[in-house]
Scaffold this motif. Structure first.
Motif, short mmCIF file in Angstrom:
data_model
loop_
_atom_site.label_atom_id
_atom_site.label_comp_id
_atom_site.label_asym_id
_atom_site.label_seq_id
_atom_site.Cartn_x
_atom_site.Cartn_y
_atom_site.Cartn_z
N ASP A 188 0.83 -1.21 0.00
CA ASP A 188 0.00 0.00 0.00
C ASP A 188 0.86 1.25 0.00
OD1 ASP A 188 -2.20 -1.67 0.04
OD2 ASP A 188 -2.53 -1.46 2.21
N ARG A 215 0.99 4.32 -2.78
CA ARG A 215 0.96 5.75 -2.43
C ARG A 215 2.18 6.47 -3.00
NH1 ARG A 215 -0.68 3.57 2.34
NH2 ARG A 215 1.35 3.84 3.31
N SER A 261 1.70 6.93 -6.61
CA SER A 261 0.65 7.91 -6.87
C SER A 261 1.15 9.33 -6.70
CB SER A 261 -0.53 7.70 -5.91
OG SER A 261 -1.10 6.44 -6.11
N LEU A 290 4.20 9.38 3.31
CA LEU A 290 4.62 7.98 3.27
C LEU A 290 5.13 7.56 4.63
CD1 LEU A 290 5.29 5.35 1.72
CD2 LEU A 290 7.51 6.37 1.21
N THR A 314 2.06 7.21 7.43
CA THR A 314 1.15 6.08 7.25
C THR A 314 1.87 4.76 7.41
OG1 THR A 314 -0.11 7.44 5.70
CG2 THR A 314 -0.56 5.09 5.69
#
Length: 164
Positions: A37, A41, A44, A53, A56
């Motif tokens: 995940d 990110r 993205s 980054l 999270t």
């Protein structure tokens, strides 16, 4: 987000099940899903630095460590995702530039995981050391109290011996 990055993100999301080996784990989140995940990110957002980054991913890794996963298992899961990603990216992306973007993003994610795990290990070591020092101090205090009690018993025995 540039068109090329959208394509990379979409292609990586298609490869998710293969990279995480979801078939083996059924409905549960497979090990390393937080790493994958974070990779999505990172792809993205793009760019040299990936704001958000760290937070999270830090929260996800910290949560795993708090729930009892060892530092080693977290690092092994990140390594497994990285290894599977390398194989999948080489096969899925023919353009070396796309492969490089994915590899750079995954490297950044892997380094972040290693940093979070190392910080957690250092913090745990500091807590363990403090607990060990507290235990040593308590043992010394207990030894001092026992010595005082022993001295009092000897003194009382000597005093009572003179009375009889």
């Amino acid at each position: 987000m540039p068109e090329g990055q959208i394509d990379l993100v979409a292609a990586m999301q298609v490869l998710r099940d293969e990279i995480l080996d979801t078939v083996e784990h059924g409905d549960r989140d497979p090990p390393g899903s937080e790493v994958f995940d974070a990779l999505i990110r990172a792809l993205s957002i793009g760019g040299e630095s990936v704001p958000g980054l760290d937070l999270t991913l830090h929260d996800s890794v910290s949560r795993r460590l708090a729930w009892g996963d060892s530092e080693e298992s977290v690092l092994q899961d990140a390594e497994m995702v990285f290894d599977r990603l390398m194989v999948a990216a080489e096969r899925a992306f023919r353009d070396p530039a796309d492969q490089l973007v994915v590899i750079e993003a995954m490297t950044q994610v892997a380094v972040t995981v290693a940093r979070v795990v190392s910080l957690a290990a250092v913090a745990r070591a500091a807590r363990d050391r403090a607990a060990r020092l507290r235990e040593e101090i308590a043992q010394r205090q207990l030894k001092d109290v026992l010595e005082k009690q022993r001295a009092s018993i000897v003194r009382l025995e000597f005093e009572t011996k003179d009375q009889f």
